[in-house]
Design a protein around this motif. Structure first.
Motif, mmCIF file in Angstrom:
data_model
loop_
_atom_site.group_PDB
_atom_site.id
_atom_site.type_symbol
_atom_site.label_atom_id
_atom_site.label_comp_id
_atom_site.label_asym_id
_atom_site.label_seq_id
_atom_site.Cartn_x
_atom_site.Cartn_y
_atom_site.Cartn_z
ATOM 1 N N THR A 1 21.937 68.234 27.092
ATOM 2 C CA THR A 1 21.279 69.519 27.341
ATOM 3 C C THR A 1 20.344 69.440 28.545
ATOM 4 O OG1 THR A 1 21.379 70.037 24.977
ATOM 5 C CG2 THR A 1 19.853 71.323 26.315
ATOM 6 N N SER A 2 19.581 68.347 28.625
ATOM 7 C CA SER A 2 18.676 68.186 29.759
ATOM 8 C C SER A 2 19.438 68.147 31.077
ATOM 9 C CB SER A 2 17.854 66.907 29.596
ATOM 10 O OG SER A 2 17.046 66.974 28.437
ATOM 11 N N VAL B 1 20.722 71.843 31.673
ATOM 12 C CA VAL B 1 19.781 72.960 31.723
ATOM 13 C C VAL B 1 18.650 72.739 32.727
ATOM 14 C CG1 VAL B 1 18.111 74.312 30.394
ATOM 15 C CG2 VAL B 1 20.303 73.665 29.375
ATOM 16 N N LEU B 2 18.031 71.558 32.678
ATOM 17 C CA LEU B 2 16.835 71.332 33.503
ATOM 18 C C LEU B 2 17.048 71.543 34.998
ATOM 19 C CD1 LEU B 2 15.120 68.291 31.722
ATOM 20 C CD2 LEU B 2 14.561 70.737 31.586
ATOM 21 N N TRP C 1 18.613 73.731 36.442
ATOM 22 C CA TRP C 1 18.656 75.155 36.745
ATOM 23 C C TRP C 1 17.380 75.886 36.318
ATOM 24 C CZ3 TRP C 1 22.699 76.074 39.730
ATOM 25 C CH2 TRP C 1 23.805 75.221 39.623
ATOM 26 N N SER C 2 16.826 75.462 35.178
ATOM 27 C CA SER C 2 15.675 76.197 34.642
ATOM 28 C C SER C 2 14.345 75.495 34.890
ATOM 29 C CB SER C 2 15.847 76.408 33.138
ATOM 30 O OG SER C 2 15.840 75.162 32.447
ATOM 31 N N GLY C 3 14.380 74.183 35.125
ATOM 32 C CA GLY C 3 13.143 73.438 35.274
ATOM 33 C C GLY C 3 12.481 73.195 33.925
ATOM 34 N N PRO D 1 9.926 73.695 30.794
ATOM 35 C CA PRO D 1 9.350 74.894 30.180
ATOM 36 C C PRO D 1 7.852 74.974 30.464
ATOM 37 C CG PRO D 1 9.734 73.208 28.517
ATOM 38 C CD PRO D 1 10.369 72.710 29.785
#
Length: 232
Positions: free
Chosen positions: A136-137, A140-141, A143-145, A147
């Motif tokens: 997941t990291s 996702v990370l 693109w989203s950075g 949280p």
């Protein structure tokens, strides 16, 4: 937890990503279907798990089990208030995504029955979280950075709850099998509805109350039938 060896980690990892796949398909289905329709489709997962277990010779559910499961699905539909106009909507792509999530979840539960028997539920649960966190990291990370800091406490609580739930699920799956634990998962929504009605004073339609009663009774009958009909 005991190190399962590299082949064991790879075996657990291949099945672990099915959780990500199931959640992704469910979220994509929600973009095209109402939540009621998605939850109605997902409620068929225990039937799919039972069919796979039967094909593999793990269980041999009889007519009483299937009748109880059908009654439970009808009750689940009532708890979702499907009788309300506009509650259900049919979209070919959305339905394909929803049934894809059912298939992915069915494969996960069926495979985990074998894997937990080999490595134990605690070891498997640990590696499921490690593998899924890494995957997941990586996805996702970039693109989203990271949280925002304000979201971290809630995220930690959600992660802790998910970890406890996953360990409990895999322990139960290991002890009673994928078919029976899948039937038990049908109790989640009725329990939430009863708690919401008692604690939050949320209204409960007569059809939903009937659905709750049907699910509770049907799951009890299905579990008794499953124990009696389990293949030695």
């Amino acid at each position: 937890p005991k190190w399962p060896g590299l082949p064991g980690v790879l075996r657990i990892g291949r099945v672990s990503v099915l959780l990500i796949f199931t959640n992704a398909l469910s979220l994509l289905a929600l973009t095209r279907l109402p939540a009621v329709t998605l939850m109605t489709v997902v409620a068929t997962t225990p039937a799919a798990v039972a069919l796979v277990a039967r094909a593999r010779g793990r269980v041999r559910p009889g007519a009483r089990f299937w009748a109880a499961l059908v009654a439970a699905l009808v009750g689940m539909a009532l708890t979702l208030d499907v009788l309300r106009p506009g509650a259900l909507a049919l979209d070919a792509v959305g339905l394909a995504l929803a049934f894809g999530a059912v298939a992915s979840s069915t494969l996960y539960r069926s495979a985990m029955e074998d894997i937990t028997a080999t490595f134990g539920p605690k070891v498997v649960s640990t590696w499921v979280f490690l593998v899924n966190a890494a995957v997941t990291s990586a996805l996702v990370l970039p693109w989203s950075g990271l949280p925002p800091r304000a979201a971290l406490p809630m995220g930690l609580w959600i992660g802790l709850a998910a970890a406890v739930a996953n360990v409990a699920f895999l322990v139960a799956l290991h002890r009673i099998g994928a078919t029976r634990i899948s039937v038990y998962t049908l109790l989640q929504r009725p329990f939430v509805m009863v708690a919401a009605a008692v604690v939050l004073s949320e209204p409960l339609r007569w059809s939903q109350a009937l659905g709750v009663a049907m699910v509770l009774a049907s799951v009890h009958v299905a579990q008794r039938a499953g124990r009696e009909e389990k293949k030695p």
